[in-house]
Design an enzyme around this catalytic site. Structure first.
Site, mmCIF file in Angstrom:
data_model
loop_
_atom_site.group_PDB
_atom_site.id
_atom_site.type_symbol
_atom_site.label_atom_id
_atom_site.label_comp_id
_atom_site.label_asym_id
_atom_site.label_seq_id
_atom_site.Cartn_x
_atom_site.Cartn_y
_atom_site.Cartn_z
ATOM 1 N N GLU A 86 -4.791 -6.761 14.257
ATOM 2 C CA GLU A 86 -4.526 -5.291 14.281
ATOM 3 C C GLU A 86 -5.341 -4.198 14.287
ATOM 4 O O GLU A 86 -4.774 -2.628 14.597
ATOM 5 C CB GLU A 86 -3.306 -5.369 12.862
ATOM 6 C CG GLU A 86 -2.433 -4.723 12.464
ATOM 7 C CD GLU A 86 -2.108 -4.689 11.186
ATOM 8 O OE1 GLU A 86 -0.612 -4.540 11.395
ATOM 9 O OE2 GLU A 86 -2.679 -3.967 10.075
ATOM 10 N N LYS A 141 0.912 -0.762 -0.220
ATOM 11 C CA LYS A 141 -0.009 0.554 0.258
ATOM 12 C C LYS A 141 0.633 1.587 -0.146
ATOM 13 O O LYS A 141 0.630 2.417 -0.160
ATOM 14 C CB LYS A 141 -1.206 -0.127 1.291
ATOM 15 C CG LYS A 141 -1.932 1.130 1.320
ATOM 16 C CD LYS A 141 -2.648 1.217 2.564
ATOM 17 C CE LYS A 141 -3.602 2.553 2.695
ATOM 18 N NZ LYS A 141 -4.412 2.304 4.039
ATOM 19 N N HIS A 181 -5.569 -33.713 17.767
ATOM 20 C CA HIS A 181 -4.470 -34.195 17.616
ATOM 21 C C HIS A 181 -3.496 -33.080 17.878
ATOM 22 O O HIS A 181 -2.440 -34.113 18.138
ATOM 23 C CB HIS A 181 -3.661 -34.788 16.304
ATOM 24 C CG HIS A 181 -4.812 -36.131 15.898
ATOM 25 N ND1 HIS A 181 -5.271 -37.121 16.622
ATOM 26 C CD2 HIS A 181 -5.834 -35.953 15.062
ATOM 27 C CE1 HIS A 181 -6.344 -38.125 15.968
ATOM 28 N NE2 HIS A 181 -6.746 -36.803 15.083
ATOM 29 N N LYS A 204 9.422 -0.721 14.310
ATOM 30 C CA LYS A 204 10.288 -0.732 12.998
ATOM 31 C C LYS A 204 11.289 0.407 13.605
ATOM 32 O O LYS A 204 11.655 0.479 12.699
ATOM 33 C CB LYS A 204 8.587 0.002 12.122
ATOM 34 C CG LYS A 204 8.330 -0.840 11.632
ATOM 35 C CD LYS A 204 7.531 -0.529 10.531
ATOM 36 C CE LYS A 204 5.699 -1.329 10.422
ATOM 37 N NZ LYS A 204 5.009 -0.293 9.339
ATOM 38 N N GLU A 232 10.850 -5.031 4.754
ATOM 39 C CA GLU A 232 9.691 -6.010 3.890
ATOM 40 C C GLU A 232 10.486 -6.036 2.593
ATOM 41 O O GLU A 232 11.205 -7.057 1.720
ATOM 42 C CB GLU A 232 9.416 -6.777 4.343
ATOM 43 C CG GLU A 232 10.017 -7.669 6.374
ATOM 44 C CD GLU A 232 9.027 -6.317 7.244
ATOM 45 O OE1 GLU A 232 9.004 -4.933 6.751
ATOM 46 O OE2 GLU A 232 8.932 -6.273 8.277
ATOM 47 N N GLY A 272 -5.038 -1.958 4.629
ATOM 48 C CA GLY A 272 -4.079 -2.929 4.341
ATOM 49 C C GLY A 272 -4.542 -4.296 4.483
ATOM 50 O O GLY A 272 -4.969 -5.515 3.738
HETATM 51 O O1 F6P Z 1 3.201 -2.495 9.520
HETATM 52 C C1 F6P Z 1 2.198 -3.044 9.488
HETATM 53 C C2 F6P Z 1 1.295 -2.758 7.852
HETATM 54 O O2 F6P Z 1 1.499 -0.934 8.334
HETATM 55 C C3 F6P Z 1 0.283 -3.190 8.253
HETATM 56 O O3 F6P Z 1 -1.290 -2.920 8.271
HETATM 57 C C4 F6P Z 1 -0.056 -3.651 6.978
HETATM 58 O O4 F6P Z 1 -0.956 -4.239 5.405
HETATM 59 C C5 F6P Z 1 1.357 -3.937 6.658
HETATM 60 O O5 F6P Z 1 2.612 -3.121 7.547
HETATM 61 C C6 F6P Z 1 2.047 -4.142 4.606
HETATM 62 O O6 F6P Z 1 1.399 -2.787 4.945
HETATM 63 P P1 F6P Z 1 1.806 -2.249 2.830
HETATM 64 O O7 F6P Z 1 1.264 -2.700 2.043
HETATM 65 O O8 F6P Z 1 2.476 -0.930 3.014
HETATM 66 O O9 F6P Z 1 3.679 -2.494 2.575
#
Ligand code: F6P
Length: 557
Positions: free
Chosen positions: A362, A215, A393, A520, A221, A276
């Protein structure tokens, strides 16, 4: 005071009449056993049910009476739930801490509906993007979209995390039955390089398409993995220009996408009024659309929309998301449950609990009310689960005989998509076994087995107490005819709205996520310190300093 709050909701919730009435009621009913409730009312199992958009909800095995339900519905009214539902669908800025609408419902609104955000109707934009997605998905599926060297695309790798991963991967797994089987979809989320390395190790870059979903297009990451994927692709194909045929993006951040090197024509947009974790039915679902095709994707949107309409218009007492939401409030705040298990009796829904974890925790893992006071009551339960029968199980022992109360949502389907063992009557005996386990678990949890019953069965009196089950463990069961894109869409919308219902009662913002920020920020500083060659002085606490020093010493330079 916030515009969306009724006066009662903004006061301390626990002192309001509806809450107090529930508290007093709880002291009367807390000792009642589900055995008694069922014995008193032979119709209970048919009465405490509701149905919508293809889903049948049986909540008769929850520890509630008619009076509990009446009081919970009064609580919902007191908190202004009907007005808040209307405000959400209208596009009001109900995400108050981010000053935004939460309009995921617009993503599945049929063409011709009008939903205004800042005076602009967003529905035509939504459908324009859906058409672009469909054209792209069709091109990949048919082989019209070729890789840089002219080869057909065989592999789709979705790179994203959180809402940009959990929704797509959950829905892809859920709807795998409907997918084009000569296309292989993989999902990379973790910044651990292992995720990308393992996802790509047996792939030919010439046949691989990366869909970078973010988004914000700033998520560490995702950008790290996207850059690594790009390097892998360019190294294999020997040409920077290959990026144009092997990378597309889904984002609200056109500038960030362009900076990465993906052309605007290869970007599919969505909007800041889509959270998100509420975005799997936006362009974030592009990998899913490529896998199952545009028609099935639209069927899924229709399922979402059917549940939206139900949530918007059904009386609260028959409203599935409202009922599920209010039962969660009852279990959490009055019965004292701290967790909620989600137990799909469907292997295809194996990622559904993980998806629900983000959606629920969240959204409602909050400790401040909308007007900035610390809450004086519990909010979101911890959500967890595994598909049945596997969980039986492993952790069901605790569900049946452990000390915590764990309310359970069982989810199942009447028909299998894989009839391996059809019997003479035309039903599938393997599926019958699966669902027999589902129903039996709800029964065992609710009714248990008394000491007398165990002794009457001839058990050793010394062991009998260990073999008895208290029962009275609450559960709901959700049943649909068949797992289809439509029933999946309706199921997801059901939980989205139940989460919203809980957030309204708790008077919290279910659409922000400030709690993920601190980790973060700290990771950013820590990463710089780990990367520094001249080993700067560490100024963390003694534990973090020692861990970092040990890591530095033992890592491979
Ligand atoms: O760190 C949480 C978050 O902001 C979530 O709310 C979101 O779904 C995810 O990171 C990924 O964010 P983006 O789509 O901006 O990479």
């Amino acid at each position: 005071m916030n515009d969306f709050l009724s006066e009662a909701a903004s006061a301390d919730l626990t002192r309001t009449p509806a809450w107090q009435a529930l508290g007093a009621h709880h002291t009367h009913v807390r000792a009642q056993h589900l055995r008694e409730l069922f014995a008193q009312d032979p119709q209970r199992g048919e009465r405490l049910t509701a149905e919508a958009a293809g889903w049948y909800l049986d909540y008769s095995k929850q520890r509630v009476t008619d009076e509990t339900l009446r009081l919970l519905l009064a609580l919902a009214e007191q908190c202004g739930l009907p007005a808040r539902i209307a405000a959400m669908f209208r596009g009001d800025a109900i995400n108050t801490t981010e000053h935004r609408a939460a309009l995921h419902t617009a993503l599945r609104a049929p063409e011709g509906t009008q939903i205004l955000v800042d005076g602009i109707d967003v529905v035509p934009e939504v459908h324009a993007v859906l058409r672009r997605m469909a054209a792209f998905a069709d091109a990949v599926r048919s082989g019209a979209w070729r890789g840089h060297s002219g080869k057909r695309i065989r592999n789709i790798v979705n790179i994203g995390i959180g809402g940009s991963d959990l929704g797509p991967v959950m829905a892809y797994e859920a709807l795998r039955h409907y997918s084009q089987r000569d296309l292989c979809c993989r999902f990379v989320s973790n910044v651990d390089a292992t995720a990308l390395a393992e996802a790509t190790r047996d792939l030919d870059a010439a046949e691989t398409l990366f869909i970078v979903c973010s988004k914000t297009f700033t998520t560490l990451e995702t950008l790290t993995n996207a850059h690594a994927a790009r390097a892998w692709c360019v190294a294999q194909l020997g040409d920077e220009a290959a990026v144009a045929r092997h990378f597309v993006a889904v984002s609200t951040n056109a500038e960030g996408v362009a900076k990465f090197g993906i052309a605007p024509k290869n970007m599919f947009e969505f909007w800041d009024w889509v959270g998100g974790r509420y975005s799997m039915d936006s362009a974030i679902g592009l990998s899913l659309m490529v896998a199952i095709g545009p028609e099935q994707f639209r069927d899924m949107l229709a399922g979402f929309h059917a549940m939206d309409q139900h949530f918007q218009s059904a009386p609260l007492a028959q409203n599935l998301p409202v009922l599920i939401g209010l039962l969660a409030v009852w279990n959490t705040n009055f019965l004292g449950a701290q967790t909620q298990a989600v137990l799909p009796y469907a292997q295809y829904l194996s990622r559904f609990p993980a998806y629900l974890q983000q959606l629920t925790m969240e959204s409602n893992g909050k400790h401040m009310t909308l007007d900035g006071a610390r809450v004086g009551y519990a909010t979101s339960p911890i959500v967890w689960g595994e598909p049945g029968t596997n969980g039986q199980h492993s952790f069901y022992q605790l569900l049946h005989q452990g000390t915590p109360i764990v309310p359970c949502d069982f989810i199942g389907f009447c028909q299998t998509l894989n009839p391996l063992a059809p019997d003479a009557s035309g039903s599938d005996s393997q599926h019958n076994l699966l669902m027999a386990n589902c129903f039996a678990q709800t029964e065992a949890l609710a009714f248990g087995r008394t000491l007398q019953q165990v002794l009457a069965g001839g058990a050793d009196p010394a062991v009998a107490p260990h073999r008895s089950f208290e029962g009275n463990r609450p559960s709901s069961t959700l049943l649909a005819e068949r797992l289809t894109p439509h029933s999946l869409g309706a199921l997801v919308a059901l939980y989205e709205h139940s989460v919203f219902t809980q957030g309204v009662v708790w008077n919290i913002d279910s659409f922000d996520q400030w709690g993920v920020e601190l980790g973060k920020v700290l990771a950013g500083t820590t990463a710089k310190e780990l990367a520094a060659l001249d080993a700067p002085q560490l100024a963390h606490d003694s534990s973090t300093n020692a861990l970092m020093q040990r890591y530095r010493k033992l890592r491979k330079e």
